[in-house]
Design a protein around this motif. Structure first.
Motif, short mmCIF file in Angstrom:
data_model
loop_
_atom_site.label_atom_id
_atom_site.label_comp_id
_atom_site.label_asym_id
_atom_site.label_seq_id
_atom_site.Cartn_x
_atom_site.Cartn_y
_atom_site.Cartn_z
N GLU A 1 0.72 -1.25 -0.03
CA GLU A 1 0.01 0.00 0.01
C GLU A 1 1.01 1.36 0.08
O GLU A 1 0.55 2.19 -0.60
CB GLU A 1 -1.00 0.01 1.16
N ALA B 1 -7.19 1.04 -6.81
CA ALA B 1 -6.99 1.43 -5.49
C ALA B 1 -8.41 2.16 -5.18
O ALA B 1 -8.43 3.29 -5.90
CB ALA B 1 -5.92 2.34 -5.37
N TYR C 1 -8.78 -2.28 -1.74
CA TYR C 1 -8.22 -2.68 -3.07
C TYR C 1 -8.72 -3.90 -3.66
O TYR C 1 -9.09 -4.54 -3.01
CB TYR C 1 -6.78 -2.79 -2.89
N LEU D 1 -3.03 -7.02 -0.09
CA LEU D 1 -4.21 -5.78 0.33
C LEU D 1 -5.36 -6.02 0.08
O LEU D 1 -6.17 -5.26 0.85
CB LEU D 1 -3.54 -4.87 -0.96
#
Length: 243
Positions: A21, A52, A58, A240
């Motif tokens: 990230e 994103a 995400y 993520l």
């Protein structure tokens, strides 16, 4: 543990930052890139497409099925007798080479989705090294051919990633390319010409792992009031999408 100790003693918030990230968000320190945006993260340990949607939110669209792109650069460089890290040296020597001389395999190209595979390229380079005398010009030509191969794969996968984002009804205007391999100027120029999206690259000194990107990610999370407990345990593999 050091960060937890400092946070506890200073009575400051403790924020756990995902290294991936941090790569994705560092561009927002320098440019007004608004969510949602497309991310191509290409580094020594990772190669993946992400959307994103927000800080901590995400969607992964695709990733490498074997080596990361940075790893492929380093392994090819080692086969050619070049030092580590291999990316900058391959880019330098490629400028003196003929990128059309060797036809290396474009794995996954023309297929749906935006996954990657780089293991076949390594094998092809290994076969070339065994077959050629590996003169200085041979090395330069292999470097140039390798970069051409990588650029063709990336351009094909970028097109698919944009299509996948559209299929999810997510309007994308900005495209961020980040990670150590994003410092390669040859690949930058190829990618800039390929898409109508607003394309962003962090400056070279913020492409490789650095403290600035981690600090900025912490700021972004603090602004959202995303504070972690001192019981948080380090995660060696922290996807993520697992937020």
């Amino acid at each position: 543990m050091m960060a937890k100790a400092i946070a506890h003693v200073a009575q400051k918030p403790f924020i756990a930052v995902n290294h991936l990230e941090a790569h994705a968000l560092v561009i927002r320190l320098l440019h007004e890139v608004k969510f949602p945006f497309l991310v191509l993260l290409i580094s020594g340990g990772h190669c993946q497409f992400l959307i994103a949607q927000d800080v901590g939110k995400y969607i992964k669209l695709g990733e490498t099925l074997d080596d990361s792109l940075g790893e492929a650069f380093d392994k090819v460089a080692k086969m050619l007798g070049l030092s580590y890290p291999g990316g900058p040296l391959i880019e330098k020597l490629a400028k003196k080479g003929n990128g059309a001389r060797f036809k290396l395999p474009r794995a996954m190209i023309k297929r749906s989705g935006c996954n990657f595979s780089f293991s076949g390229i390594k094998t092809a380079v290994k076969n070339l090294v065994q077959k050629l005398e590996m003169s200085e010009q041979d090395v330069c030509d292999v470097c140039a051919s390798f970069q051409e191969c990588i650029s063709d794969i990336l351009l094909d996968r970028v097109s698919n990633a944009i299509i996948m984002a559209e299929s999810l009804n997510i309007k994308i205007n900005d495209f961020v390319i980040t990670g150590g391999v994003a410092a390669n100027n040859f690949l930058r120029e190829k990618l800039k010409k390929h898409t109508n999206l607003n394309i962003f690259f962090p400056p070279n000194n913020l492409c490789t792992d650095n403290a600035v990107m981690v600090g900025w990610a912490g700021i972004e999370m603090l602004q959202k009031n995303y504070i972690d407990s001192l019981n948080f345990a380090p995660r060696p593999k922290w996807e993520l999408e697992s937020y």
